[in-house]
Scaffold this motif. Sequence first.
Motif, PDB file in Angstrom:
ATOM      1  N   HIS A  78      -0.938  55.094  16.309  1.00 26.24           N
ATOM      2  CA  HIS A  78      -0.469  55.378  17.662  1.00 26.24           C
ATOM      3  C   HIS A  78       0.207  54.175  18.308  1.00 26.24           C
ATOM      4  O   HIS A  78       0.410  54.144  19.515  1.00 26.24           O
ATOM      5  CB  HIS A  78      -1.647  55.837  18.530  1.00 26.24           C
ATOM      6  N   MET A  79       0.560  53.178  17.477  1.00 26.90           N
ATOM      7  CA  MET A  79       1.201  51.971  17.988  1.00 26.90           C
ATOM      8  C   MET A  79       2.632  51.889  17.464  1.00 26.90           C
ATOM      9  O   MET A  79       2.907  52.224  16.307  1.00 26.90           O
ATOM     10  CB  MET A  79       0.417  50.719  17.557  1.00 26.90           C
ATOM     11  N   SER A  80       3.537  51.420  18.305  1.00 29.08           N
ATOM     12  CA  SER A  80       4.919  51.209  17.864  1.00 29.08           C
ATOM     13  C   SER A  80       4.993  49.938  17.027  1.00 29.08           C
ATOM     14  O   SER A  80       4.070  49.102  17.032  1.00 29.08           O
ATOM     15  CB  SER A  80       5.842  51.075  19.075  1.00 29.08           C
ATOM     16  N   ASN A  81       6.088  49.786  16.284  1.00 31.36           N
ATOM     17  CA  ASN A  81       6.274  48.568  15.486  1.00 31.36           C
ATOM     18  C   ASN A  81       6.222  47.325  16.358  1.00 31.36           C
ATOM     19  O   ASN A  81       5.674  46.289  15.972  1.00 31.36           O
ATOM     20  CB  ASN A  81       7.615  48.624  14.742  1.00 31.36           C
ATOM     21  N   ARG A  82       6.782  47.425  17.557  1.00 30.77           N
ATOM     22  CA  ARG A  82       6.790  46.266  18.449  1.00 30.77           C
ATOM     23  C   ARG A  82       5.384  45.954  18.956  1.00 30.77           C
ATOM     24  O   ARG A  82       5.009  44.776  19.076  1.00 30.77           O
ATOM     25  CB  ARG A  82       7.745  46.534  19.627  1.00 30.77           C
ATOM     26  N   GLU A  83       4.596  46.985  19.217  1.00 35.91           N
ATOM     27  CA  GLU A  83       3.207  46.755  19.643  1.00 35.91           C
ATOM     28  C   GLU A  83       2.412  46.075  18.532  1.00 35.91           C
ATOM     29  O   GLU A  83       1.645  45.142  18.789  1.00 35.91           O
ATOM     30  CB  GLU A  83       2.546  48.087  20.015  1.00 35.91           C
ATOM     31  N   ILE A  84       2.592  46.548  17.305  1.00 33.40           N
ATOM     32  CA  ILE A  84       1.889  45.942  16.170  1.00 33.40           C
ATOM     33  C   ILE A  84       2.320  44.483  16.008  1.00 33.40           C
ATOM     34  O   ILE A  84       1.494  43.590  15.810  1.00 33.40           O
ATOM     35  CB  ILE A  84       2.160  46.732  14.876  1.00 33.40           C
ATOM     36  N   ALA A  85       3.632  44.246  16.140  1.00 31.05           N
ATOM     37  CA  ALA A  85       4.176  42.891  15.960  1.00 31.05           C
ATOM     38  C   ALA A  85       3.719  41.934  17.048  1.00 31.05           C
ATOM     39  O   ALA A  85       3.782  40.719  16.868  1.00 31.05           O
ATOM     40  CB  ALA A  85       5.697  42.943  15.908  1.00 31.05           C
ATOM     41  N   SER A  86       3.269  42.445  18.174  1.00 35.86           N
ATOM     42  CA  SER A  86       2.756  41.571  19.233  1.00 35.86           C
ATOM     43  C   SER A  86       1.290  41.196  19.001  1.00 35.86           C
ATOM     44  O   SER A  86       0.753  40.327  19.682  1.00 35.86           O
ATOM     45  CB  SER A  86       2.904  42.246  20.602  1.00 35.86           C
ATOM     46  N   GLU A  87       0.654  41.838  18.017  1.00 39.45           N
ATOM     47  CA  GLU A  87      -0.752  41.552  17.707  1.00 39.45           C
ATOM     48  C   GLU A  87      -0.939  40.908  16.332  1.00 39.45           C
ATOM     49  O   GLU A  87      -1.871  40.135  16.122  1.00 39.45           O
ATOM     50  CB  GLU A  87      -1.584  42.844  17.756  1.00 39.45           C
ATOM     51  N   VAL A  88      -0.055  41.243  15.387  1.00 33.38           N
ATOM     52  CA  VAL A  88      -0.193  40.769  14.007  1.00 33.38           C
ATOM     53  C   VAL A  88       1.137  40.215  13.516  1.00 33.38           C
ATOM     54  O   VAL A  88       2.154  40.911  13.546  1.00 33.38           O
ATOM     55  CB  VAL A  88      -0.636  41.906  13.058  1.00 33.38           C
ATOM     56  N   ALA A  89       1.125  38.961  13.060  1.00 32.37           N
ATOM     57  CA  ALA A  89       2.300  38.354  12.420  1.00 32.37           C
ATOM     58  C   ALA A  89       2.070  38.369  10.914  1.00 32.37           C
ATOM     59  O   ALA A  89       0.976  38.052  10.441  1.00 32.37           O
ATOM     60  CB  ALA A  89       2.503  36.926  12.915  1.00 32.37           C
ATOM     61  N   VAL A  90       3.111  38.743  10.165  1.00 33.07           N
ATOM     62  CA  VAL A  90       2.980  38.893   8.714  1.00 33.07           C
ATOM     63  C   VAL A  90       4.010  38.019   8.009  1.00 33.07           C
ATOM     64  O   VAL A  90       5.189  38.032   8.367  1.00 33.07           O
ATOM     65  CB  VAL A  90       3.188  40.363   8.285  1.00 33.07           C
ATOM     66  N   VAL A  91       3.555  37.271   7.017  1.00 32.24           N
ATOM     67  CA  VAL A  91       4.452  36.482   6.170  1.00 32.24           C
ATOM     68  C   VAL A  91       4.309  37.015   4.749  1.00 32.24           C
ATOM     69  O   VAL A  91       3.291  36.780   4.090  1.00 32.24           O
ATOM     70  CB  VAL A  91       4.113  34.978   6.217  1.00 32.24           C
ATOM     71  N   LEU A  92       5.319  37.764   4.301  1.00 33.38           N
ATOM     72  CA  LEU A  92       5.292  38.351   2.967  1.00 33.38           C
ATOM     73  C   LEU A  92       6.056  37.464   1.988  1.00 33.38           C
ATOM     74  O   LEU A  92       6.638  36.446   2.365  1.00 33.38           O
ATOM     75  CB  LEU A  92       5.898  39.755   3.000  1.00 33.38           C
ATOM     76  N   THR A  93       6.067  37.870   0.718  1.00 33.29           N
ATOM     77  CA  THR A  93       6.730  37.079  -0.309  1.00 33.29           C
ATOM     78  C   THR A  93       8.208  37.452  -0.444  1.00 33.29           C
ATOM     79  O   THR A  93       8.900  36.915  -1.309  1.00 33.29           O
ATOM     80  CB  THR A  93       6.034  37.267  -1.669  1.00 33.29           C
ATOM     81  N   ASP A  94       8.698  38.372   0.382  1.00 41.25           N
ATOM     82  CA  ASP A  94      10.104  38.777   0.317  1.00 41.25           C
ATOM     83  C   ASP A  94      11.010  37.569   0.571  1.00 41.25           C
ATOM     84  O   ASP A  94      10.735  36.738   1.447  1.00 41.25           O
ATOM     85  CB  ASP A  94      10.406  39.852   1.366  1.00 41.25           C
ATOM     86  N   LYS A  95      12.096  37.503  -0.164  1.00 41.18           N
ATOM     87  CA  LYS A  95      13.026  36.386  -0.035  1.00 41.18           C
ATOM     88  C   LYS A  95      14.036  36.638   1.089  1.00 41.18           C
ATOM     89  O   LYS A  95      14.467  37.769   1.307  1.00 41.18           O
ATOM     90  CB  LYS A  95      13.792  36.168  -1.348  1.00 41.18           C
TER      91      LYS A  95
END
Length: 263
Positions: A78-95
């Motif tokens: 029930h959360m938008s991508n922007r809401e999630i991004a304001s709570e969780v920062a993700v650093v993936l292995t994507d180049k």
Amino acid sequence: MEPDKTLLELAGVDTGYNNSSTGIKVLHSDIRCKVKKGEFIALLGPNGVGKSSLIKTITGMLPSLTGNVLIKGKDIRHMSNREIASEVAVVLTDKISDTYLTAKDVVLTGRYPYGSFLGKVTKVDIDKVIEGFEVVGAKSIMNRYFYSLSDGEKQKVLLARALVQDTPLIILDEPTAFIDSPGKIQIMSLLDQLVNNHNKSVIITTHDTDMALKNVSTLWLLGFNKEFYSGSVSSMVEQGIINRVFDRDGVSFNKNSLRFENI
């Protein structure tokens, strides 16, 4: 009453995916755990066990098959991508392959949840970016092209980007991959500082079990039989759960040396 410090909760989550040709593939079942404020967690497991899939489920990139992922008590569905991004920062292995982006440009994208990446860059954004570079000790490379940096420098830039996102929880997939030993120690030290000095919670996936055991407070362990274990480093060691997940013919985890050894 002490306020609830739970940032993230997995409540009966099954991870996996639905393949049109082979049907539903369940990787792990009935995962139940919480992330509290100020925790440093390492997600460990053998190669191919599903660590990245769990990270993607936690962050909403991959829907859970059953159960609920809750961020501060709110269902991620029930959360938008922007809401999630304001709570969780993700650093993936994507180049990041864009040859025209500077390190500063890359870090500035971390301000996306606050509207800046799609609109006007504010003084607050610039101040946050400079502060992020200062925290990770990389201000000298701020104006260099990202593609020209070493792997260790790139990881510091991505960590700075996660910092400027201003979230209570940071998740990193293999943050020390392709980095030499001194660089690995430096990155782990930075993550420890974020937890202890900057009030962040951090989850990492890593193949470097020895280093994880020396630095984190909590382990999440994934096994090939769909099992999931969560607990303090000492409890995982003493109960033999690390042995249960990792031991194989000729190699066993030594509880005393905290290393894998030939037997």
